[in-house]
Scaffold this motif. Structure first.
Motif, short mmCIF file in Angstrom:
data_model
loop_
_atom_site.label_atom_id
_atom_site.label_comp_id
_atom_site.label_asym_id
_atom_site.label_seq_id
_atom_site.Cartn_x
_atom_site.Cartn_y
_atom_site.Cartn_z
N ARG A 23 -10.57 1.34 -0.71
CA ARG A 23 -11.97 1.62 -0.21
C ARG A 23 -12.82 2.57 -1.07
O ARG A 23 -13.77 2.82 -0.55
N GLY A 24 -11.99 2.86 -2.07
CA GLY A 24 -12.75 3.63 -3.08
C GLY A 24 -12.52 5.25 -3.22
O GLY A 24 -13.09 5.81 -4.00
N ASP A 25 -11.43 5.48 -2.57
CA ASP A 25 -11.18 6.98 -2.66
C ASP A 25 -10.21 7.20 -4.13
O ASP A 25 -9.63 6.46 -4.26
N GLU A 26 -10.23 8.37 -4.35
CA GLU A 26 -9.45 8.85 -5.54
C GLU A 26 -8.16 9.45 -4.58
O GLU A 26 -8.22 10.51 -3.75
N VAL A 27 -6.94 9.02 -4.96
CA VAL A 27 -5.81 9.35 -4.11
C VAL A 27 -4.68 9.77 -5.04
O VAL A 27 -4.52 9.06 -6.33
N ALA A 28 -4.11 10.84 -4.75
CA ALA A 28 -3.02 11.42 -5.58
C ALA A 28 -1.88 11.71 -4.60
O ALA A 28 -1.93 11.93 -3.43
N GLY A 29 -0.66 11.46 -5.01
CA GLY A 29 0.53 11.50 -4.40
C GLY A 29 1.33 12.51 -4.79
O GLY A 29 1.78 12.16 -6.07
N ILE A 30 1.66 13.57 -4.06
CA ILE A 30 2.94 14.56 -4.49
C ILE A 30 4.21 13.71 -4.28
O ILE A 30 4.86 13.40 -3.20
N ILE A 31 5.01 13.83 -5.49
CA ILE A 31 6.33 13.31 -5.56
C ILE A 31 7.13 14.28 -6.02
O ILE A 31 6.75 14.93 -7.18
N ARG A 32 8.69 14.08 -6.14
CA ARG A 32 9.68 15.04 -6.69
C ARG A 32 10.16 14.46 -7.95
O ARG A 32 10.60 14.95 -8.93
N LYS A 33 10.46 12.97 -7.72
CA LYS A 33 11.09 12.24 -8.85
C LYS A 33 10.13 11.32 -9.89
O LYS A 33 9.36 10.70 -9.35
N PRO A 34 10.12 11.77 -10.96
CA PRO A 34 9.14 10.94 -11.90
C PRO A 34 9.30 9.44 -11.97
O PRO A 34 8.34 8.88 -12.12
N GLU A 35 10.54 8.91 -11.69
CA GLU A 35 10.78 7.61 -11.59
C GLU A 35 10.14 6.95 -10.58
O GLU A 35 9.94 5.50 -10.41
N GLN A 36 9.44 7.52 -9.59
CA GLN A 36 8.67 6.90 -8.52
C GLN A 36 7.16 6.80 -8.85
O GLN A 36 6.32 6.16 -8.30
N SER A 37 6.77 7.34 -10.04
CA SER A 37 5.49 7.10 -10.59
C SER A 37 4.81 5.81 -10.57
O SER A 37 3.58 5.69 -10.08
N ASP A 38 5.74 4.98 -10.98
CA ASP A 38 5.11 3.35 -11.15
C ASP A 38 4.78 2.94 -9.76
O ASP A 38 3.96 2.14 -9.62
N ASP A 39 5.62 3.04 -8.51
CA ASP A 39 5.30 2.59 -7.17
C ASP A 39 3.97 3.23 -6.90
O ASP A 39 3.09 2.65 -6.23
N LEU A 40 3.49 4.41 -7.14
CA LEU A 40 2.25 5.12 -6.67
C LEU A 40 1.24 4.34 -7.42
O LEU A 40 0.19 4.12 -6.92
N ARG A 41 1.47 4.17 -8.92
CA ARG A 41 0.33 3.54 -9.50
C ARG A 41 0.20 2.21 -9.11
O ARG A 41 -1.18 1.82 -9.01
N ALA A 42 1.35 1.57 -8.52
CA ALA A 42 0.93 0.21 -8.16
C ALA A 42 0.12 -0.16 -7.07
O ALA A 42 -0.46 -0.98 -6.72
#
Length: 53
Positions: free
Chosen positions: A23-42
Motif C-alpha cells: 500500500r506504499g508504506d516504508e516498512v522496516a523489520g527488526i531481526i536478529r539473524k542477518p541470514e533472514q534479510s533476504d526474506d524481508l526484502r522479498a
C-alpha cells in the motif's frame, strides 16, 4: 508512513510487511539473524539486524 516491526521475521510480521509495503508504506523489520534479510526484502521490507535484549 514509516513503520518498524519488532520480530520482523515471524509469520504475522512477514504477512503484515507485505501488505504495508504493497500500500506504499516504508516498512522496516527488526531481526536478529542477518541470514533472514533476504526474506524481508522479498516482501518489500528493509531488514534491520538488531538484538533488542
Amino acid at each position: 508512513m514509516r513503520i518498524v516491526i519488532a520480530g520482523g521475521h515471524g509469520q504475522i510480521a512477514l504477512r503484515l510487511e507485505r501488505l504495508l509495503s504493497a500500500r506504499g508504506d516504508e516498512v522496516a523489520g527488526i531481526i536478529r539473524k542477518p541470514e533472514q534479510s533476504d526474506d524481508l526484502r522479498a516482501v518489500g521490507a528493509e531488514p534491520v539486524v538488531l538484538d533488542l535484549e
